[in-house]
Motif scaffolding. Sequence first.
Motif, mmCIF file in Angstrom:
data_model
loop_
_atom_site.group_PDB
_atom_site.id
_atom_site.type_symbol
_atom_site.label_atom_id
_atom_site.label_comp_id
_atom_site.label_asym_id
_atom_site.label_seq_id
_atom_site.Cartn_x
_atom_site.Cartn_y
_atom_site.Cartn_z
ATOM 1 N N ALA A 158 -77.673 -50.102 77.863
ATOM 2 C CA ALA A 158 -78.720 -50.654 78.125
ATOM 3 C C ALA A 158 -79.847 -50.546 77.199
ATOM 4 O O ALA A 158 -80.646 -51.535 76.973
ATOM 5 C CB ALA A 158 -79.162 -50.169 79.559
ATOM 6 N N VAL A 159 -79.941 -49.218 76.674
ATOM 7 C CA VAL A 159 -81.003 -49.125 75.757
ATOM 8 C C VAL A 159 -80.545 -49.976 74.416
ATOM 9 O O VAL A 159 -81.545 -50.425 73.772
ATOM 10 C CB VAL A 159 -80.978 -47.469 75.437
ATOM 11 C CG1 VAL A 159 -82.199 -47.378 74.189
ATOM 12 C CG2 VAL A 159 -81.646 -46.790 76.454
ATOM 13 N N ALA A 160 -79.573 -49.958 74.097
ATOM 14 C CA ALA A 160 -78.822 -50.802 72.989
ATOM 15 C C ALA A 160 -79.260 -52.262 73.090
ATOM 16 O O ALA A 160 -79.864 -52.901 72.070
ATOM 17 C CB ALA A 160 -77.579 -50.524 72.719
ATOM 18 N N ASP A 196 -79.036 -43.186 66.197
ATOM 19 C CA ASP A 196 -78.276 -44.402 65.374
ATOM 20 C C ASP A 196 -79.186 -45.596 65.672
ATOM 21 O O ASP A 196 -79.439 -46.565 64.878
ATOM 22 C CB ASP A 196 -77.024 -44.527 65.900
ATOM 23 C CG ASP A 196 -76.077 -43.606 65.487
ATOM 24 O OD1 ASP A 196 -76.536 -42.955 64.517
ATOM 25 O OD2 ASP A 196 -74.915 -43.249 65.834
ATOM 26 N N LEU A 197 -79.566 -45.841 67.291
ATOM 27 C CA LEU A 197 -80.504 -47.050 67.661
ATOM 28 C C LEU A 197 -81.628 -46.822 66.940
ATOM 29 O O LEU A 197 -82.204 -48.242 66.592
ATOM 30 C CB LEU A 197 -80.488 -47.270 69.005
ATOM 31 C CG LEU A 197 -79.179 -47.300 69.920
ATOM 32 C CD1 LEU A 197 -79.408 -47.052 71.216
ATOM 33 C CD2 LEU A 197 -78.291 -48.565 69.290
ATOM 34 N N ARG A 198 -82.332 -46.007 66.915
ATOM 35 C CA ARG A 198 -83.651 -45.946 66.214
ATOM 36 C C ARG A 198 -83.700 -46.523 64.798
ATOM 37 O O ARG A 198 -84.465 -47.193 64.234
ATOM 38 C CB ARG A 198 -84.200 -44.510 66.271
ATOM 39 C CG ARG A 198 -84.710 -44.099 67.692
ATOM 40 C CD ARG A 198 -86.138 -44.658 68.079
ATOM 41 N NE ARG A 198 -86.491 -44.309 69.339
ATOM 42 C CZ ARG A 198 -87.588 -44.633 70.057
ATOM 43 N NH1 ARG A 198 -88.596 -45.335 69.288
ATOM 44 N NH2 ARG A 198 -87.832 -44.361 71.053
ATOM 45 N N GLU A 199 -82.652 -45.880 64.032
ATOM 46 C CA GLU A 199 -82.338 -46.361 62.719
ATOM 47 C C GLU A 199 -81.993 -47.640 62.747
ATOM 48 O O GLU A 199 -82.653 -48.531 61.729
ATOM 49 C CB GLU A 199 -81.331 -45.343 62.231
ATOM 50 C CG GLU A 199 -81.439 -44.023 61.858
ATOM 51 C CD GLU A 199 -80.318 -43.311 61.186
ATOM 52 O OE1 GLU A 199 -79.301 -43.704 61.423
ATOM 53 O OE2 GLU A 199 -80.559 -42.038 60.646
ATOM 54 N N GLU A 200 -81.274 -48.106 63.618
ATOM 55 C CA GLU A 200 -80.969 -49.632 63.507
ATOM 56 C C GLU A 200 -82.218 -50.465 63.688
ATOM 57 O O GLU A 200 -82.667 -51.778 62.923
ATOM 58 C CB GLU A 200 -79.826 -50.070 64.527
ATOM 59 C CG GLU A 200 -79.706 -51.702 64.583
ATOM 60 C CD GLU A 200 -78.676 -52.006 65.893
ATOM 61 O OE1 GLU A 200 -78.703 -53.087 66.096
ATOM 62 O OE2 GLU A 200 -77.856 -51.066 66.005
ATOM 63 N N ASP A 232 -88.982 -35.804 65.064
ATOM 64 C CA ASP A 232 -88.401 -35.435 63.910
ATOM 65 C C ASP A 232 -87.916 -35.981 62.846
ATOM 66 O O ASP A 232 -87.844 -35.681 61.647
ATOM 67 C CB ASP A 232 -87.368 -34.191 64.369
ATOM 68 C CG ASP A 232 -88.039 -33.077 65.017
ATOM 69 O OD1 ASP A 232 -89.225 -32.816 64.722
ATOM 70 O OD2 ASP A 232 -87.228 -32.487 65.873
ATOM 71 N N TYR A 233 -87.382 -37.497 63.368
ATOM 72 C CA TYR A 233 -86.760 -38.277 62.198
ATOM 73 C C TYR A 233 -87.511 -39.477 61.918
ATOM 74 O O TYR A 233 -87.291 -40.303 61.190
ATOM 75 C CB TYR A 233 -85.242 -38.469 62.247
ATOM 76 C CG TYR A 233 -84.936 -38.928 63.700
ATOM 77 C CD1 TYR A 233 -85.062 -40.282 64.041
ATOM 78 C CD2 TYR A 233 -84.456 -38.271 64.570
ATOM 79 C CE1 TYR A 233 -84.339 -40.922 64.901
ATOM 80 C CE2 TYR A 233 -84.112 -38.600 65.806
ATOM 81 C CZ TYR A 233 -83.936 -40.134 65.936
ATOM 82 O OH TYR A 233 -83.771 -40.593 67.179
ATOM 83 N N ALA A 234 -87.871 -40.257 63.267
ATOM 84 C CA ALA A 234 -88.169 -41.509 63.563
ATOM 85 C C ALA A 234 -89.341 -41.831 62.529
ATOM 86 O O ALA A 234 -89.467 -42.790 61.808
ATOM 87 C CB ALA A 234 -88.666 -41.923 64.911
ATOM 88 N N PRO A 235 -90.242 -41.027 62.255
ATOM 89 C CA PRO A 235 -91.524 -41.692 61.379
ATOM 90 C C PRO A 235 -91.071 -41.872 60.018
ATOM 91 O O PRO A 235 -91.623 -42.782 59.349
ATOM 92 C CB PRO A 235 -92.690 -40.491 61.611
ATOM 93 C CG PRO A 235 -92.532 -39.854 62.777
ATOM 94 C CD PRO A 235 -90.994 -40.081 63.115
ATOM 95 N N ASP A 236 -89.939 -40.881 59.467
ATOM 96 C CA ASP A 236 -89.566 -41.287 58.295
ATOM 97 C C ASP A 236 -88.814 -42.343 57.751
ATOM 98 O O ASP A 236 -88.448 -42.519 56.801
ATOM 99 C CB ASP A 236 -88.826 -39.790 57.909
ATOM 100 C CG ASP A 236 -89.503 -38.663 57.881
ATOM 101 O OD1 ASP A 236 -91.012 -38.591 57.688
ATOM 102 O OD2 ASP A 236 -89.220 -37.360 58.113
ATOM 103 N N LEU A 237 -88.234 -42.846 58.813
ATOM 104 C CA LEU A 237 -87.491 -44.178 58.756
ATOM 105 C C LEU A 237 -88.393 -45.688 58.617
ATOM 106 O O LEU A 237 -88.076 -46.454 57.878
ATOM 107 C CB LEU A 237 -86.755 -44.551 60.124
ATOM 108 C CG LEU A 237 -85.941 -43.632 60.627
ATOM 109 C CD1 LEU A 237 -85.413 -43.825 62.372
ATOM 110 C CD2 LEU A 237 -84.737 -43.448 59.871
#
Length: 382
Positions: A158-160, A196-200, A232-237
């Motif tokens: 559902a999130v994807a 994975d979804l955040r990176e996409e 911890d990772y999202a802003p750096d994307l």
Amino acid sequence: MATGFSFTLHATDGRARTGVIATPRGEIRTPAFMPVGTAGTVKAMLPESVRATGADILLGNTYHLMLRPGAERVARLGGLHRFMNWERPILTDSGGFQVMSLSGLRKLTEEGVTFSSHIDGSKHHLTPERSMEIQKLLGSDIVMAFDECPALPAADEAVAASMRLSMRWARRSRESFGDRPGHALFGIVQGGVSRDLREESAAALTAIGFDGYAVGGLAVGEGQAAMFGVLDYAPDLLPEDRPRYLMGVGKPDDIVGAVKRGIDMMDCVLPSRSGRTGQAWTRRGQVNLRNARHADDPRPLDEECQCPACRGYSRAYLHHVVRAGEMIAGMLLTWHNLHYFQEIMAGMREAIAAGQFEDWERGFHVLRAEGDIEPLGRPGAA
């Protein structure tokens, strides 16, 4: 990037950043906290009072303003800035979150969302194109792309699906926004707590190209640990040269933790909502002015605070007007809370510029851990 809108990074300390967002209506110092002016007002505050707390920018709600008084009416009356007597920058959200969280019956399709107003049950249809139109009619300086924000926890599938729909809507928002010099459009990263979804999502938005980027879909029930896990990772994307906005956050320790992880902008209803219910946020933590311990206390809420509530009134008076349900209670405590939140932002900006963020953060947590001052009449009381 649109002419008249720019972001300049002045200093970093670890992942924490400080800089300035320039707009035709004025500069926004980052990290920035945006008070929420839901329906064209920060509740219990005059606009000049909000500015006096140190706010450079306000947030307005597309959903609420489109339902009442209506975006076309606001435009006829000169735009939201003139309507609410706030001439500095305004960011408007897209309406997507409120549609999902406040509306009654709603139908979601690829085209958009049809929903019933929570005010009178009337039917409305909101699409990326209509959201861009409404935000243009309001005259907002920073416009948010239209997205869907699912409540967490939710199944990965559902999130994807929701995230990919939001990315298609983001492209439509970008195309509909067009070329508007002096105005900015921000994309919103979704994907729940899945890396994975955040990176996409971040890759899709970066490919489209926006003036700034928001991390959305947090502070919706996942808890602080999970939120920080994403931060911890999202802003750096996201591109280093664009502002990074964390939507709907939060408590003071949420804000400090977000800035530590690379966030530049935040908003939350907490300071004003808490103020209207007798809750004060101070450097020593949260204080409930309804508690009887304050009834005979002549001391200020916070001796170091320079806001009107702390300079001119005692805890005993604040307790009295809170318990009596007087309007001044919400006015004074909202002013105090907004002042304190802006004091946090100013402290972080100064510490980052000086390369002392870690020391500032340590002091912030130590003082909060000590708790409120002792009640009068107990050993150790002031």
